[in-house]
Design a protein around this motif. Sequence first.
Motif, PDB file in Angstrom:
ATOM      1  N   ARG A  70      20.858-106.888 -17.966  1.00  0.00           N
ATOM      2  CA  ARG A  70      20.314-108.130 -17.410  1.00  0.00           C
ATOM      3  C   ARG A  70      19.915-107.947 -15.953  1.00  0.00           C
ATOM      4  N   ALA A  71      20.793-107.285 -15.178  1.00  0.00           N
ATOM      5  CA  ALA A  71      20.490-107.057 -13.764  1.00  0.00           C
ATOM      6  C   ALA A  71      19.230-106.216 -13.604  1.00  0.00           C
ATOM      7  N   ASN A  72      19.081-105.198 -14.438  1.00  0.00           N
ATOM      8  CA  ASN A  72      17.899-104.341 -14.361  1.00  0.00           C
ATOM      9  C   ASN A  72      16.637-105.086 -14.781  1.00  0.00           C
ATOM     10  N   ARG A  73      16.751-105.948 -15.761  1.00  0.00           N
ATOM     11  CA  ARG A  73      15.575-106.726 -16.176  1.00  0.00           C
ATOM     12  C   ARG A  73      15.137-107.657 -15.048  1.00  0.00           C
ATOM     13  N   ILE A  74      16.093-108.233 -14.345  1.00  0.00           N
ATOM     14  CA  ILE A  74      15.768-109.082 -13.197  1.00  0.00           C
ATOM     15  C   ILE A  74      15.064-108.254 -12.124  1.00  0.00           C
ATOM     16  N   ARG A  75      15.580-107.054 -11.847  1.00  0.00           N
ATOM     17  CA  ARG A  75      14.942-106.166 -10.866  1.00  0.00           C
ATOM     18  C   ARG A  75      13.521-105.814 -11.298  1.00  0.00           C
ATOM     19  N   THR A  76      13.343-105.546 -12.590  1.00  0.00           N
ATOM     20  CA  THR A  76      12.034-105.188 -13.117  1.00  0.00           C
ATOM     21  C   THR A  76      11.034-106.328 -12.911  1.00  0.00           C
ATOM     22  N   GLU A  92      16.441-115.196  -6.094  1.00  0.00           N
ATOM     23  CA  GLU A  92      15.637-116.334  -6.540  1.00  0.00           C
ATOM     24  C   GLU A  92      15.135-116.128  -7.967  1.00  0.00           C
ATOM     25  N   VAL A  93      14.730-114.903  -8.297  1.00  0.00           N
ATOM     26  CA  VAL A  93      14.296-114.619  -9.665  1.00  0.00           C
ATOM     27  C   VAL A  93      15.450-114.840 -10.634  1.00  0.00           C
ATOM     28  N   ALA A  94      16.640-114.373 -10.266  1.00  0.00           N
ATOM     29  CA  ALA A  94      17.811-114.577 -11.119  1.00  0.00           C
ATOM     30  C   ALA A  94      18.062-116.072 -11.332  1.00  0.00           C
ATOM     31  N   ALA A  95      17.906-116.851 -10.274  1.00  0.00           N
ATOM     32  CA  ALA A  95      18.114-118.295 -10.385  1.00  0.00           C
ATOM     33  C   ALA A  95      17.085-118.935 -11.312  1.00  0.00           C
ATOM     34  N   VAL A  96      15.820-118.530 -11.175  1.00  0.00           N
ATOM     35  CA  VAL A  96      14.765-119.064 -12.045  1.00  0.00           C
ATOM     36  C   VAL A  96      15.075-118.765 -13.503  1.00  0.00           C
ATOM     37  N   PHE A 335      24.748-101.442  -5.882  1.00  0.00           N
ATOM     38  CA  PHE A 335      25.508-102.673  -5.771  1.00  0.00           C
ATOM     39  C   PHE A 335      25.008-103.544  -4.620  1.00  0.00           C
ATOM     40  N   ILE A 336      24.431-102.923  -3.600  1.00  0.00           N
ATOM     41  CA  ILE A 336      23.797-103.666  -2.528  1.00  0.00           C
ATOM     42  C   ILE A 336      22.414-103.058  -2.304  1.00  0.00           C
ATOM     43  N   ALA A 337      21.561-103.810  -1.603  1.00  0.00           N
ATOM     44  CA  ALA A 337      20.202-103.338  -1.339  1.00  0.00           C
ATOM     45  C   ALA A 337      19.807-103.700   0.087  1.00  0.00           C
ATOM     46  N   MET A 338      18.914-102.909   0.654  1.00  0.00           N
ATOM     47  CA  MET A 338      18.380-103.190   1.974  1.00  0.00           C
ATOM     48  C   MET A 338      17.332-104.293   1.887  1.00  0.00           C
ATOM     49  N   THR A 339      17.285-105.116   2.922  1.00  0.00           N
ATOM     50  CA  THR A 339      16.209-106.096   2.984  1.00  0.00           C
ATOM     51  C   THR A 339      14.905-105.455   3.422  1.00  0.00           C
ATOM     52  N   ARG A 340      15.004-104.273   4.074  1.00  0.00           N
ATOM     53  CA  ARG A 340      13.818-103.532   4.485  1.00  0.00           C
ATOM     54  C   ARG A 340      13.924-102.086   3.997  1.00  0.00           C
ATOM     55  N   PRO A 341      13.758-101.854   2.697  1.00  0.00           N
ATOM     56  CA  PRO A 341      13.902-100.487   2.174  1.00  0.00           C
ATOM     57  C   PRO A 341      12.852 -99.524   2.698  1.00  0.00           C
ATOM     58  N   ASP A 342      11.730-100.072   3.198  1.00  0.00           N
ATOM     59  CA  ASP A 342      10.670 -99.225   3.741  1.00  0.00           C
ATOM     60  C   ASP A 342      11.032 -98.681   5.123  1.00  0.00           C
ATOM     61  N   PRO A 355      22.144-108.108  -8.267  1.00  0.00           N
ATOM     62  CA  PRO A 355      22.796-108.715  -9.435  1.00  0.00           C
ATOM     63  C   PRO A 355      23.928-107.859  -9.991  1.00  0.00           C
ATOM     64  N   SER A 356      23.740-106.521 -10.035  1.00  0.00           N
ATOM     65  CA  SER A 356      24.819-105.668 -10.540  1.00  0.00           C
ATOM     66  C   SER A 356      25.994-105.649  -9.580  1.00  0.00           C
ATOM     67  N   GLY A 357      25.714-105.720  -8.265  1.00  0.00           N
ATOM     68  CA  GLY A 357      26.790-105.785  -7.300  1.00  0.00           C
ATOM     69  C   GLY A 357      27.569-107.072  -7.409  1.00  0.00           C
ATOM     70  N   ARG A 358      26.859-108.181  -7.629  1.00  0.00           N
ATOM     71  CA  ARG A 358      27.524-109.471  -7.802  1.00  0.00           C
ATOM     72  C   ARG A 358      28.411-109.464  -9.055  1.00  0.00           C
ATOM     73  N   HIS A 359      27.887-108.836 -10.111  1.00  0.00           N
ATOM     74  CA  HIS A 359      28.671-108.732 -11.344  1.00  0.00           C
ATOM     75  C   HIS A 359      29.907-107.859 -11.109  1.00  0.00           C
ATOM     76  N   ARG A 360      29.728-106.745 -10.392  1.00  0.00           N
ATOM     77  CA  ARG A 360      30.853-105.859 -10.117  1.00  0.00           C
ATOM     78  C   ARG A 360      31.912-106.558  -9.265  1.00  0.00           C
ATOM     79  N   ALA A 361      31.457-107.348  -8.279  1.00  0.00           N
ATOM     80  CA  ALA A 361      32.385-108.047  -7.398  1.00  0.00           C
ATOM     81  C   ALA A 361      33.219-109.070  -8.174  1.00  0.00           C
ATOM     82  N   ALA A 362      32.615-109.653  -9.212  1.00  0.00           N
ATOM     83  CA  ALA A 362      33.313-110.672  -9.998  1.00  0.00           C
ATOM     84  C   ALA A 362      34.214-110.079 -11.072  1.00  0.00           C
TER      85      ALA A 362
END
Length: 365
Positions: A70-76, A92-96, A335-342, A355-362
């Motif tokens: 699910r987390a990967n589909r959201i990322r995709t 936001e995509v996860a929320a939608v 589990f975490i991501a940069m806001t500026r990966p570039d 999303p995977s980090g949030r799932h892991r934390a829970a």
Amino acid sequence: MPPTAAPSTAARAATSRQMQVDASGLSGEGGYEPPFRVTPEIVRHVADIGEAMGRIESEGGENVRPALRRANRIRTVQSTVEIEGNTLGVEEVAAVLDGRRVRAPPRDLLEVRNAFAAYEAMPDWMSHSVADLLRAHQIMMDGLIEAPGRFRTGGAVVAGPEGVVHIAPPASRVESLMSALLGWLEETDEHPLIASSVFHFEFEFIHPFADGNGRMGRLWQTLILARWKPLFAALPVESMIRDHRAGYYEALRESGRAGESTGFVEYALRMIREVVLEHVRTEQVTEQVTEQVRRLLAVMDDSALSARELMSRLQLTHRPNFLYNYLRPALRHGFIAMTRPDAPRAHNQRYRLTPSGRHRAAAPG
């Protein structure tokens, strides 16, 4: 940029490529072979990906956990629409997709819902079917353009900062071009990794739809790969392309100039290789997350935080310890991501839970 703009060198090269297409019999009469070369780099990438996939399968890793799938589909979904200018972030995509209210432009919300529906429908499609391709476009672009699910009826010009970079074949040829390309895909003996990448470039060259060609090209490459190895339906190749989008467009332009897809195939395989290896790394630590990473995830919330803020929440003062034992392992395993990966070293860099980090934390333990 309007079609009246002067064609660049790249556009003139694309016109030369069109002459090759016209001369090759891509109308469907006789076999068509898209021009490309299998370089040593391509061979290395295919071998590396094949080896990694074999290791995943031998360890039972092809059965992706539902939360990670699910987390990967959201990322995709988030990545493929962001490449085209969508403003919604991963959260936001996860929320939608969870049916929660999100304040955003209606078009952005619809693009997300449509893309998710298209990826969810993938198992029902055959990669060589014209009818399925049109059905997929209908889902992807429903409500976004005037005639979703139909090939374009007008000209298509792709513009970049330097001007017109590609003039697509005339609309009168699109149906025969796509039929021939899909026919080649069905009959080719090329490795699916190579064939999917060649198809992706040729699809973008033909530019068969009035809009949505980028999203459809990425979707269809994922479909081709998933028909080879079902695991690819759960791997976010699109997110790697999003993080390296400048290279994506440059590879398309360079292959257009060269009149063959070799450069784009090399690029696409690099992205696929990185996603597969990321999956291997993520699976290796999912059950054995270090105590430091658990602590880091536990102090994070829905906000984006700087390294200094995270260290403060963790009550840490030794920056190297934080970087090597907390931050980098969490980044490496998604589990975490940069806001500026570039710009990894940007002074305003922040970090957010994925999303995977949030799932892991829970998760307990």
